[in-house]
Structure formats: C-alpha cells, structure tokens
Design a protein around this motif. Sequence first.
Motif, PDB file in Angstrom:
ATOM      1  N   GLY A  36      14.016 -75.180 -62.772  1.00  0.00           N
ATOM      2  CA  GLY A  36      13.341 -75.195 -61.467  1.00  0.00           C
ATOM      3  C   GLY A  36      12.042 -75.979 -61.524  1.00  0.00           C
ATOM      4  N   GLN A  37      11.277 -75.789 -62.583  1.00  0.00           N
ATOM      5  CA  GLN A  37      10.026 -76.526 -62.749  1.00  0.00           C
ATOM      6  C   GLN A  37      10.276 -78.027 -62.888  1.00  0.00           C
ATOM      7  N   GLU A  40      11.267 -79.416 -59.474  1.00  0.00           N
ATOM      8  CA  GLU A  40      10.087 -79.479 -58.608  1.00  0.00           C
ATOM      9  C   GLU A  40       9.219 -80.682 -58.968  1.00  0.00           C
ATOM     10  N   PHE A  41       9.003 -80.899 -60.252  1.00  0.00           N
ATOM     11  CA  PHE A  41       8.194 -82.038 -60.692  1.00  0.00           C
ATOM     12  C   PHE A  41       8.871 -83.355 -60.318  1.00  0.00           C
ATOM     13  N   GLU A  43      11.276 -83.982 -58.019  1.00  0.00           N
ATOM     14  CA  GLU A  43      11.468 -84.170 -56.578  1.00  0.00           C
ATOM     15  C   GLU A  43      10.151 -84.147 -55.798  1.00  0.00           C
ATOM     16  N   SER A  44       9.097 -83.697 -56.432  1.00  0.00           N
ATOM     17  CA  SER A  44       7.787 -83.551 -55.767  1.00  0.00           C
ATOM     18  C   SER A  44       7.882 -82.671 -54.518  1.00  0.00           C
ATOM     19  N   LYS A  45       8.690 -81.587 -54.666  1.00  0.00           N
ATOM     20  CA  LYS A  45       8.829 -80.596 -53.590  1.00  0.00           C
ATOM     21  C   LYS A  45       8.631 -79.215 -54.207  1.00  0.00           C
ATOM     22  N   PRO A  46       7.968 -78.317 -53.516  1.00  0.00           N
ATOM     23  CA  PRO A  46       7.724 -76.973 -54.074  1.00  0.00           C
ATOM     24  C   PRO A  46       8.980 -76.088 -54.001  1.00  0.00           C
ATOM     25  N   ILE A  47       9.949 -76.361 -54.878  1.00  0.00           N
ATOM     26  CA  ILE A  47      11.211 -75.610 -54.838  1.00  0.00           C
ATOM     27  C   ILE A  47      11.528 -74.868 -56.139  1.00  0.00           C
ATOM     28  N   ALA A  48      10.622 -74.896 -57.100  1.00  0.00           N
ATOM     29  CA  ALA A  48      10.890 -74.277 -58.397  1.00  0.00           C
ATOM     30  C   ALA A  48      11.200 -72.788 -58.270  1.00  0.00           C
ATOM     31  N   THR A  52      14.808 -71.034 -59.181  1.00  0.00           N
ATOM     32  CA  THR A  52      14.843 -69.993 -60.211  1.00  0.00           C
ATOM     33  C   THR A  52      15.428 -68.707 -59.645  1.00  0.00           C
ATOM     34  N   PHE A  75      20.509 -76.850 -52.942  1.00  0.00           N
ATOM     35  CA  PHE A  75      19.207 -77.514 -52.823  1.00  0.00           C
ATOM     36  C   PHE A  75      19.324 -79.027 -52.624  1.00  0.00           C
TER      37      PHE A  75
END
Length: 179
Positions: A36-37, A40-41, A43-48, A52, A75
């Motif tokens: 997830g991290q 997120e890194f 894709e530069s989207k807060p989805i981690a 998870t 996702f």
Amino acid sequence: MKIVIPKKDKQLYLFEVDDILYAKRDYLLQIYYLFGQFVEFTESKPIAAAITEFMKERFEARNIDGLLQATQIEFGLSQDYSENFKRLEANAHLPLKLLLFEEIQDSFKALTDAGKHLAILTAGNPVLQLNKLKHMDWSGWDQKIKIYFTDELVFRNLDPFSYIADEYGIDPNDIEYIR
C-alpha cells in the motif's frame, strides 16, 4: 494456533515455518502495508491505508485467491504492480520482527534440554522463506538451528529426509517433522 509439543523419542525435530514457528498472518499483513505504501508513493495518491485495509479484510475473510488481482481492480491499478508485489513479498524489509510462538520456544527448550537436534525444513520459494526467517526474533535459537529448503533439495534430486538424516548421521525414522 495451538502447536503440539512433540514427544521426545526422536533424535531430530524438523519444523516448518509458516504457522508453525510464527503466525504467517504477521508476515502477510506487513507485506500488504508495504505494498500500500509503495502504491501510494508511486501513484502520488493517498490510498495506502485503503489498500492495506482492503487486503487485510480479504485475508481475514480467508478470501485470498486472486487477492492481488482484486486489489488491482478495486483501486484501478496497472498489471505492472503484479511483479512489484511478488518482488516485495520475497524481498521486503519488514518494519516489525516476526515473533516465534511461545509454544515453539518452549518446545525448542524442552527438546534441546533432552539432547535433541533441531532444524527447519521449509517448502516454497527459498528466497521468500529465507526472507521470513531473516525477520524473525529468534531469541538466540538461530545459533542452534540449521535451515533446509525442500524445493532446493528436490531441485538437486535429493530426498530431503534422507539428505538431512545423512547430515546428522541418523536414520530417517529418527526424524519428526512438525508442519
């Protein structure tokens, strides 16, 4: 998970890794977190956190067949993440140590006190299994235990039990395999 402490009538006790030495869940949930991290890194989207949680919920519902593909669909992730996930699963540096079950530590102590030998015999991808072993909190037991990989021995056309028995100079019937 309840581990049965083996009788002490054999010379060598082989232990599998997953859900015998530690809870496999502890490894997988950390992999899901790291994946997830990573997404997120990338894709530069807060989805981690959402990734998870999605993976954890499916895992806990024992719905892990096609988990990565379901996550990709849920996702809108590219198929390119499949390779990243596999690489992460096999080589990740975990944020937390994997803890040996207390029953296993008690068994190790009882068996070594009785003069018995201990070893690990684990099946599956040797790189993945070694990564799990590297992240365990062994409490010193790693200094007393040899590790064997079933897939590696079979690839070399060796019967794991005969090979290990030869290494210890014992009969294969003097081996107990806890799996």
